[in-house]
Design an enzyme around this catalytic site. Structure first.
Site, PDB file in Angstrom:
ATOM      1  N   GLY A 171      29.858  77.701  48.854  1.00 45.53           N
ATOM      2  CA  GLY A 171      29.674  77.165  47.521  1.00 45.53           C
ATOM      3  C   GLY A 171      30.348  78.008  46.452  1.00 45.53           C
ATOM      4  O   GLY A 171      30.225  79.238  46.458  1.00 45.53           O
ATOM      5  N   GLU A 229      20.449  77.223  53.418  1.00 46.19           N
ATOM      6  CA  GLU A 229      19.399  78.271  53.425  1.00 46.19           C
ATOM      7  C   GLU A 229      18.621  78.256  54.746  1.00 46.19           C
ATOM      8  O   GLU A 229      17.463  78.672  54.805  1.00 46.19           O
ATOM      9  CB  GLU A 229      18.426  78.115  52.247  1.00 46.19           C
ATOM     10  CG  GLU A 229      19.080  78.182  50.883  1.00 46.19           C
ATOM     11  CD  GLU A 229      19.755  79.506  50.605  1.00 46.19           C
ATOM     12  OE1 GLU A 229      19.435  80.482  51.283  1.00 46.19           O
ATOM     13  OE2 GLU A 229      20.619  79.553  49.716  1.00 46.19           O
TER      14      GLU A 229
END
Length: 704
Positions: free
Chosen positions: A247, A487
């Site tokens: 990201g 995550e």
């Protein structure tokens, strides 16, 4: 074959015309009819209110104060949340959309991808200028937990508006900054933290690779120490070693925290983090680095995910984050933590904040979807239950209550648990950190799964309206899907939870001591038994509910430990034995999480004085607990619940849904989400879709 046309005789044509005229009559009336002599030339058609649609506030009663309930749900920094809500509502950057006399703010996902990304960055700069996340590290150090909790509250608001926006602010500030603060030393902190909080340095986490995501220990990127120049040389040795889906890497990141195998003096010392500059001050990619755009995604296209390759990129020795281990100028490796497994755990420990944020923000997305779907169900009608009677509100159907209200109860319970997790994380002590890790992992998996299930159910519960972009539900499904795997993949996270619980259980057994971690202390007491005959009063007792969920957890832990032991006895390694017991570790982790969520919900309820809010929360808590029992077949599979008692539980869930129905509007109003963050179908949705009348010079659409 030539097409065949169907011919109508005059009688059929007349019947068709009559039918169409009757349908049109049901939707339109003659308005202000003039005298018969001039009627033909002056007839005006206007829309008729065929059915009575009104916002739910006009027909629903509020049984308690939503502001008081919101204080319990949000838990902290309500004024700061409202300030940020207003900031977003009041600026054209946030794409206000006008529908039905109201204004809604939502990102425009129909923009080209690059335009979405640039707009996202403009919003970030505006918010930072206005003081959002101001002094994230420099001021937070002085005010401690209070400042950090404020920043978590602001993240929840940002993600309520747009998950993309929240993520793009969180990665450099919460994640990249956390690594600098907790794995770096004074040198790194003085050099980077101020620039990070001002967004002058935009960091990305270059951890996942094309060939390895969850298995970080097998990372292929290498950083080899060169003692002659006191530099590390970072390399991507093969295509599977490329940093992938990173990201902010494709367009905006100036620096990357690169995770690589550290080689010094010919020996691999395992995974470590290195700060690597990937763009200069003008945004140009640095020498020996190649970056590519990952391209369009199913959602979150405002985030510039990229691929990164390194070709003999040299960085100073000081760019190793050396809070856990260091390399001296001569190449000697000095570890502050001797155990390699424990050292690896410390290297990835800052990921915990990411899981805390996903856990709590996924619940806020869930709140938005429930507020939209339940408000819609309190104004949309369908079918009559009596001949020629009025059509019935969707939420007055037991089936619709069953679809939405258990999800509402779960969202309430998870809100209380999420607040506890934030406080526990922010005020963590070394002795409590293991529990913080376990619950952040467990909550991230279970809460994000619940969020996706709820978003999809709400989308379907709104029918075709749920597919409209301006009603947000379909878009939230698309953007929230990624939370199930970033995550940490949820299935693997549940394995991690079960491993931690199993380790505590076996350690207690080995040393003949009581269980002391993860809320497992209840297993030191005799086991409970579900009564042979259940009643409504028993089922609604918090003592019964927590005892039932503890019984399930205890039983599954014993079964999991036994199965792992049996596989090990047959010669399997412990790791593979746990893999072979997949069905049990997943059930155990779910039971572990749901028990803790119920426990925290009961504690929240006990802290409230007697009154309407406490009464409603008792219904919410009972619905949450009984749905957990109803949905889990392990209660029947392992003999804890008879078929007869299972039917009684199901009937009680239906009753609780019926009793919560009058409080539905108040419960979603207590979320404190401004109208502009919801959708047209949550309010006067007929007005939002109204068309000008014929008298205004527009054609009347003909749908017959």
């Amino acid at each position: 074959m030539a097409p065949q046309f169907r011919h109508h005789d005059s009688q059929t044509g007349f019947a068709t015309a009559t039918r169409r005229a009757q349908i049109l009559t049901n939707h339109l009336v003659l308005h202000n009819q003039p005298p018969p002599s001039s009627q033909q030339n002056q007839t005006t058609l206007t829309s008729n209110v065929c059915l009575s649609y009104s916002p739910p506030e006009l027909s629903e009663t509020i049984s308690f104060d939503p502001k008081e309930m919101r204080r319990l749900l949000d838990g902290h920094h309500i004024a700061e949340r409202d300030w940020l809500f207003s900031l977003i509502e009041g600026n054209e950057l946030f794409n206000p959309v006008r529908k039905g006399g109201k204004v809604y703010v939502m990102p425009d996902v129909n923009q080209p991808i690059q335009q979405q990304r640039e707009m996202n960055m403009r919003r970030i700069k505006y918010l930072l200028h206005k003081g959002v996340h101001k002094g994230f590290y420099t001021e937070a150090a002085e005010s401690g937990a209070e400042a950090y909790m404020r920043n978590l509250a602001l993240q929840e608001v940002l993600r309520t508006y747009d998950l993309t926006l929240g993520i793009q602010m969180a990665v450099p500030l919460f994640l990249w900054g956390s690594y600098i603060k907790f794995l770096g030393t004074k040198h790194h902190q003085e050099k980077w933290l101020k620039a990070i909080e001002n967004y002058e340095v935009i960091g990305c986490i270059a951890m996942s690779e094309l060939g390895h995501g969850s298995n970080l220990q097998a990372t292929e990127t290498v950083a080899t120490y060169d003692s002659s120049t006191e530099e590390f040389v970072v390399n991507t040795p093969c295509e599977s070693a490329q940093k992938h889906m990173i990201g902010l890497a494709a367009n905006f990141a100036t620096h990357a925290l690169v995770f690589a195998q550290l080689f010094t003096n010919g020996r691999n010392q395992g995974l470590h983090g290195f700060v690597v500059q990937i763009r200069d001050a003008n945004g140009k990619i640095c020498p020996n680095i190649r970056i590519a755009d990952c391209g369009p995604k199913n959602g979150l296209n405002g985030i510039d995910n990229g691929q990164i390759w390194f070709d003999n990129v040299r960085i100073p020795r000081e760019n190793l984050l050396n809070g856990v281990a260091d390399v001296l100028p001569d190449g000697r490796y000095v570890a502050k933590i001797k155990d390699p497994r424990e050292r690896h755990g410390q290297q990835i420990a800052p990921l915990t904040i990411g899981r805390v944020i996903v856990s709590t923000s996924s619940i806020y997305k869930t709140k938005v979807s429930l507020a939209i779907a339940i408000r819609y169900a309190l104004s949309r009608r369908a079918f009559s239950v009596t001949p020629n009677g009025p059509e019935v509100l969707l939420l007055d159907y037991p089936s619709h209550q069953r679809r939405l209200l258990p999800l509402l109860a779960k969202t309430y319970a998870m809100s209380f648990a999420g607040n506890w997790l934030k406080v526990t994380f922010t005020k963590r002590e070394p002795q409590s950190y293991k529990a913080v890790v376990a619950f952040s992992v467990a909550f991230k998996a279970i809460f994000s799964w619940h969020s996706m299930r709820t978003l999809q159910e709400c989308r379907e519960a709104c029918g075709a309206q749920g597919m409209m972009a301006h009603n947000r539900l379909g878009l939230m499904v698309a953007e929230s899907d990624a939370q199930l795997t970033y995550e940490g993949d949820n299935n693997l996270l549940l394995q991690q939870v079960s491993r931690m619980v199993l380790s505590e259980f076996l350690a207690a057994k080995k040393h003949n001591r009581a269980l002391m971690e993860f809320g497992l202390e209840h297993m030191n007491e005799p086991s409970s038994v579900i009564p042979p005959q259940l009643s409504s009063s028993i089922l609604r007792s918090s003592q019964f509910q927590i005892a039932a969920l503890r019984l399930r957890e205890r039983d599954l832990l014993h079964r999991f430990a036994s199965e792992v032991s049996n596989h090990q006895f047959r010669g399997e390694t412990r790791d593979h034995a746990i893999n072979l017991a997949y069905h049990l570790y997943k059930e155990l982790s779910k039971a572990f999480t749901e028990r803790m969520v119920l426990q925290l919900t009961i504690e929240a309820e006990e802290g409230i004085s007697a009154g309407p809010i406490k009464d409603v929360l008792a219904l919410v808590r009972s619905l949450y607990a009984l749905v957990c029992i109803e949905e889990d077949d392990t209660f029947m599979r392992y003999g804890h619940l008879s078929a007869e008692n299972a039917s009684i539980v199901r009937e009680e869930v239906t009753k609780l849904c019926s009793e919560l129905r009058p409080h539905a509007l108040a419960l979603v109003s207590s979320f404190g989400i401004p109208d502009s963050f919801l959708a047209p179908i949550a309010f006067d949705w007929v007005e939002a879709y109204s068309r000008p009348s014929v008298s205004e010079g527009h054609e009347l659409p003909f749908f017959c």
